[in-house]
Design an enzyme around this catalytic site. Structure first.
Site, PDB file in Angstrom:
ATOM      1  N   ASP A   1       7.008 -11.960  -5.843  1.00  0.00           N
ATOM      2  CA  ASP A   1       8.183 -12.074  -4.968  1.00  0.00           C
ATOM      3  C   ASP A   1       9.303 -12.827  -5.697  1.00  0.00           C
ATOM      4  O   ASP A   1      10.477 -12.479  -5.593  1.00  0.00           O
ATOM      5  CB  ASP A   1       7.779 -12.811  -3.689  1.00  0.00           C
ATOM      6  CG  ASP A   1       8.749 -12.591  -2.540  1.00  0.00           C
ATOM      7  OD1 ASP A   1       9.510 -11.600  -2.580  1.00  0.00           O
ATOM      8  OD2 ASP A   1       8.739 -13.398  -1.595  1.00  0.00           O
TER       9      ASP A   1
ATOM     10  N   HIS B   1      13.566  -5.347  -3.024  1.00  0.00           N
ATOM     11  CA  HIS B   1      13.093  -5.587  -1.658  1.00  0.00           C
ATOM     12  C   HIS B   1      13.275  -4.366  -0.752  1.00  0.00           C
ATOM     13  O   HIS B   1      12.493  -4.166   0.170  1.00  0.00           O
ATOM     14  CB  HIS B   1      13.741  -6.844  -1.061  1.00  0.00           C
ATOM     15  CG  HIS B   1      12.932  -8.082  -1.331  1.00  0.00           C
ATOM     16  ND1 HIS B   1      12.954  -8.700  -2.552  1.00  0.00           N
ATOM     17  CD2 HIS B   1      12.046  -8.763  -0.559  1.00  0.00           C
ATOM     18  CE1 HIS B   1      12.116  -9.745  -2.507  1.00  0.00           C
ATOM     19  NE2 HIS B   1      11.560  -9.803  -1.314  1.00  0.00           N
TER      20      HIS B   1
ATOM     21  N   HIS C   1      10.314  -2.382  -1.487  1.00  0.00           N
ATOM     22  CA  HIS C   1       9.189  -3.005  -0.761  1.00  0.00           C
ATOM     23  C   HIS C   1       9.182  -2.547   0.695  1.00  0.00           C
ATOM     24  O   HIS C   1       8.145  -2.146   1.238  1.00  0.00           O
ATOM     25  CB  HIS C   1       9.281  -4.533  -0.804  1.00  0.00           C
ATOM     26  CG  HIS C   1       8.452  -5.181   0.262  1.00  0.00           C
ATOM     27  ND1 HIS C   1       8.916  -5.367   1.555  1.00  0.00           N
ATOM     28  CD2 HIS C   1       7.167  -5.618   0.256  1.00  0.00           C
ATOM     29  CE1 HIS C   1       7.948  -5.900   2.290  1.00  0.00           C
ATOM     30  NE2 HIS C   1       6.887  -6.066   1.523  1.00  0.00           N
TER      31      HIS C   1
ATOM     32  N   HIS D   1       2.930  -8.991   0.300  1.00  0.00           N
ATOM     33  CA  HIS D   1       4.373  -8.762   0.142  1.00  0.00           C
ATOM     34  C   HIS D   1       4.768  -8.745  -1.343  1.00  0.00           C
ATOM     35  O   HIS D   1       5.407  -7.806  -1.815  1.00  0.00           O
ATOM     36  CB  HIS D   1       5.114  -9.877   0.902  1.00  0.00           C
ATOM     37  CG  HIS D   1       6.587  -9.905   0.689  1.00  0.00           C
ATOM     38  ND1 HIS D   1       7.440  -9.034   1.325  1.00  0.00           N
ATOM     39  CD2 HIS D   1       7.366 -10.697  -0.088  1.00  0.00           C
ATOM     40  CE1 HIS D   1       8.687  -9.296   0.948  1.00  0.00           C
ATOM     41  NE2 HIS D   1       8.670 -10.299   0.094  1.00  0.00           N
TER      42      HIS D   1
HETATM   43 ZN   LIG Z   1      10.351 -11.352  -0.646  1.00  0.00          ZN
END
Ligand SMILES: [Zn+2]
Length: 381
Positions: free
Chosen positions: A174, A257, A260, A274
């Site tokens: 992340d 992101h 994601h 995540h």
């Molecule tokens: Zn994140």
């Protein structure tokens, strides 16, 4: 027309160290008199004793509510009800990103203050003024933005080092994305999650997070395998939690992101952390940018050593799975997604092609570097 401003936002106070949990009451007593602690049963089993002692020493009452696992709109509303019933004036999340997202959203709706005590360094959730809300089945639903960040973020490094190392690894995924996305946002001069253009400060913190991780992630991961807190571990916890937290929020999100979020639309990826899915987003963003091949190679080699996925195989997909790749690419490019902060236009087709391309290339890079082939991920339902 209103002139666009540059802005940076942050939590009121950040505290990190071995045994910091023992000071939770000392910091909380300046923020409220009736705390409501939200934690799932597993986390509460680990911290209950220390939290009880610390709150008692600060003359604070203890009320703990169980967190039910998914930061959904329903769970947030339920917690708002508990806050009202207990007359709490500060909500404290103890746990991972899901608990933290639910508590921030419910504290805001209930009109009280909120604080976070992350027990893992796995996401950017602790420091930010936004929550990610998911459906009951775990698909990305929406970002909710709040007018302020948590009043306190307190991290006990020993608790983080006691958690499974896979969570620290996910946090590195992340946090590595933070610089790639902040760099893209700076190039496009787009607005950040903080609601303005990026400041030098937000962008610099994102870059510092990247530098700290390239230098310290591998030794920190080895130390945490043995549940040890070393200076490298402290640096990686700070990079994953504070630097990346401020860096993503005030530096800007971009393609990684958004991809994601697209990946969450496909059942095959469910159950992955995540940060694991974000790392697929980072590789794909580098491809979309036409980044130098040596940069993409370095990123694939480094994240393989860290233990992050950088192939479709490792997130339960394949390059031939055109329907799934199309679904992901469509979701990643919907209006309002952060992919539109890239310094060039990105269409669904571009994302589908970039995603499909990483499999063959990443496998070859890993073979060239004598790193292991990817292992297929199978989602459990
Ligand atoms: Zn994140």
């Amino acid at each position: 027309m209103v002139q666009a401003v540059r802005t940076v936002i942050s939590p009121g106070r950040y505290v990190q160290g071995k045994g910091a949990i023992h000071q939770l009451g000392d910091y909380l007593k300046h923020l409220g008199s009736t705390p409501l602690i939200v934690a799932d049963d597993l986390v509460w089993g680990l911290v209950a004793h220390d939290v009880e002692v610390s709150l008692k020493a600060a003359d604070l009452p203890l009320h703990r509510e169980k967190f039910n696992g998914i930061p959904s709109a329903g769970e947030v509303d339920r917690l708002v009800g508990v806050i009202k019933q207990t007359n709490a004036d500060i909500a404290i999340a103890i746990g991972g990103g899901s608990t933290i997202d639910a508590v921030k959203a419910s504290g805001y709706l209930a009109g009280i203050r909120w604080a976070n005590c992350p027990t893992v360094a796995s996401t950017d959730a602790p420091c930010s003024a936004l929550s990610v809300i998911y459906t009951e089945t775990g698909e990305f639903e929406e970002y909710r933005f709040f007018p302020r960040n948590p009043d306190l973020v307190l991290v006990d490094s020993q608790i983080v080092a006691n958690a499974p190392v896979s969570l620290l690894i996910a946090g590195v995924g992340d946090a590595l994305a933070t610089w790639l996305e902040a760099r893209a946002t700076r190039r496009s001069n787009s607005k950040t999650m903080a609601g303005g253009l990026p400041t030098l400060t937000g962008t610099a913190l994102a870059e510092l997070s990247w530098d700290v991780l390239w230098e310290n992630a591998l030794p920190a991961i080895d130390a945490v395998k043995d549940h040890l807190v070393t200076p490298a571990v402290e640096k990686v916890i700070e990079a994953n939690t504070l630097l990346s937290g401020l860096g993503f929020e005030s530096g800007g999100l971009a393609a990684a992101h958004a991809i994601h979020n697209g990946l969450t639309a496909v059942g095959a990826t469910h159950g992955l952390a995540h940060g694991q899915k974000v790392n697929i987003g980072s590789v794909t963003q580098l491809v979309l940018e036409g980044a130098p091949t040596s940069d993409i190679r370095d990123f694939i080699e480094f994240t393989t050593r860290v233990g992050l996925p950088n192939t479709l195989t490792e997130v339960g997909l394949s390059a031939d799975d055109t329907d799934s790749l199309r679904t992901i690419a469509d979701a990643a490019t919907v209006a309002g997604e952060t992919i539109h902060s890239m310094p060039f236009e990105v269409h669904s087709d571009d994302v589908a092609s970039a995603l499909a391309s990483i499999e063959r290339f990443a496998v070859q890079v890993r073979r060239d570097a004598k790193l292991p082939d990817p292992v297929r991920y199978v989602a459990h339902h």
